[in-house]
Design a protein around this motif. Structure first.
Motif, PDB file in Angstrom:
ATOM      1  N   GLY A 103      35.379  30.470  33.586  1.00 63.76           N
ATOM      2  CA  GLY A 103      34.331  31.534  33.424  1.00 63.76           C
ATOM      3  C   GLY A 103      34.811  33.158  33.384  1.00 63.76           C
ATOM      4  O   GLY A 103      34.994  33.685  32.389  1.00 63.76           O
ATOM      5  N   ARG A 238      30.256  29.896  44.642  1.00 64.83           N
ATOM      6  CA  ARG A 238      29.169  29.929  43.404  1.00 64.83           C
ATOM      7  C   ARG A 238      29.888  30.996  42.555  1.00 64.83           C
ATOM      8  O   ARG A 238      29.851  32.230  42.991  1.00 64.83           O
ATOM      9  N   SER A 239      30.552  30.688  41.447  1.00 62.28           N
ATOM     10  CA  SER A 239      31.348  31.427  40.668  1.00 62.28           C
ATOM     11  C   SER A 239      30.460  32.698  40.036  1.00 62.28           C
ATOM     12  O   SER A 239      29.251  32.730  39.794  1.00 62.28           O
ATOM     13  N   SER A 242      29.512  32.380  35.563  1.00 61.13           N
ATOM     14  CA  SER A 242      29.312  30.715  35.236  1.00 61.13           C
ATOM     15  C   SER A 242      29.783  30.406  33.823  1.00 61.13           C
ATOM     16  O   SER A 242      29.883  31.107  32.988  1.00 61.13           O
ATOM     17  N   PRO A 246      27.548  23.687  32.515  1.00 58.93           N
ATOM     18  CA  PRO A 246      27.839  23.399  33.817  1.00 58.93           C
ATOM     19  C   PRO A 246      27.373  21.993  34.336  1.00 58.93           C
ATOM     20  O   PRO A 246      26.343  21.210  33.550  1.00 58.93           O
ATOM     21  N   TRP A 251      22.894  23.288  43.637  1.00 63.69           N
ATOM     22  CA  TRP A 251      23.764  24.220  44.368  1.00 63.69           C
ATOM     23  C   TRP A 251      22.739  24.696  45.544  1.00 63.69           C
ATOM     24  O   TRP A 251      21.608  25.267  45.296  1.00 63.69           O
ATOM     25  N   SER A 292      27.557  35.323  32.728  1.00 64.22           N
ATOM     26  CA  SER A 292      27.884  33.925  32.203  1.00 64.22           C
ATOM     27  C   SER A 292      28.901  34.006  31.137  1.00 64.22           C
ATOM     28  O   SER A 292      29.004  34.895  30.422  1.00 64.22           O
TER      29      SER A 292
END
Length: 303
Positions: A103, A238-239, A242, A246, A251, A292
């Motif tokens: 990402g 939690r990136s 994103s 995915p 989550w 994202s």
């Protein structure tokens, strides 16, 4: 003595054998041996202990290697230091922890390359501790890593984002209670060799949460696949950006006491590539703002 010889000496120190060093600097094993003997004769010093099957650096040789790195670094930065490093071209060797590779890294580097086509970016994956070490010795220009609690003055840090750590669980999980899920399911541990793995372990111990460890992995995609297969639960970052497509997993927040990790760009404080680092950092922050990574939306369809 030449800079080429010093680079060969450093390669021997980093790769352990003359043969491996020869491959890395694109010369023959015999040429490496000749260069090392020439240095020993010129300096009248024993750089290697040749009593063993594989020659090893003597303590004096190791000290010479440390100084050689400084000389080579100064030589490589001679012209950029005069021009104030003001050219966004050439090569940037960038390390990155695995969680950023689907990402944050492609999104930000894609932006940078789109605006500065003459800049070649080489990405090297690895764990944060090793990447920081490579930056320190000049093998990498910079790295995107989890910032450790203790940092050294010889490093320059540019913060990118704070990422919360969350519970990763299968869609088949019925509970919303992270502690219950951790204590009643196999635990897929994020590698303790990574800085973020240490953060996770500290949080578990601080809250007295006992887990039944089933496996230990160092790649977010592999952990996600195991969770998707309902083989256990995990705690992961939690990136901040994103990735496309995915995995269909849950989550779950770890609550108000949830640990976080600071994602940062690290470089040597004495590096002259400041303009490049600042340009990359700006794109990293831009990627985080978008949140994202979508190649089609960000860069358009390929021709």
């Amino acid at each position: 003595m030449t800079i080429r010889m010093l680079k060969t000496l450093i390669a021997v120190a980093e790769h352990g054998t003359f043969s491996a060093a020869a491959d890395s600097v694109f010369i023959t094993h015999a040429a490496v041996s000749q260069q090392m003997k020439a240095l020993e004769e010129e300096w009248n010093l024993a750089l290697f202990d040749r009593s063993k099957r594989t020659p090893e650096l003597t303590s004096l040789g190791a000290a010479i290697v440390a100084k050689a790195r400084e000389v080579v670094h100064a030589y490589d930065n001679l012209v950029p230091s005069v021009t104030c490093g003001d050219w966004l071209n050439g090569e940037l060797t960038l390390g990155a922890v695995p969680t950023t590779l689907t990402g944050l890294v492609p999104s930000s580097v894609g932006m940078l390359k789109r605006e500065h086509a003459d800049l070649h970016v080489r990405v090297v994956p690895g764990l944060a501790t090793d990447l920081i070490s490579q930056v320190e010795r000049g093998a990498l220009d910079a790295a995107i890593v989890t910032r450790p609690h203790v940092v050294q003055a010889k490093h320059a840090w540019r913060d990118i984002a704070v990422e919360p750590l969350v519970l990763l669980a299968s869609v088949e999980s019925e509970s919303e209670d992270p502690v219950y899920l951790l204590e009643t399911n196999p635990f897929i541990r994020y590698s303790r060799q990574a800085i973020v793995g240490g953060i996770i372990e500290d949080w578990l111990q601080k809250h007295g949460i006992k887990v039944s460890e089933s496996m230990e992995l160092g790649n977010l995609e592999s952990i996600g696949s195991m969770v998707l297969a309902n083989l256990g639960v995990s705690i992961v970052p939690r990136s901040c950006v994103s990735a496309p497509n995915p995995l269909p997993v849950r989550w779950i927040s770890l609550g108000p006491s949830a640990p976080t990790r600071q994602l940062s760009l690290v470089s040597r404080a004495d590096s002259v590539k400041v303009r490049v680092f600042e340009a990359l950092h700006e794109r990293l922050q831009r990627a985080v703002t978008v949140g994202s990574f979508s190649p089609v939306h960000q860069f358009g369809k390929p021709n």
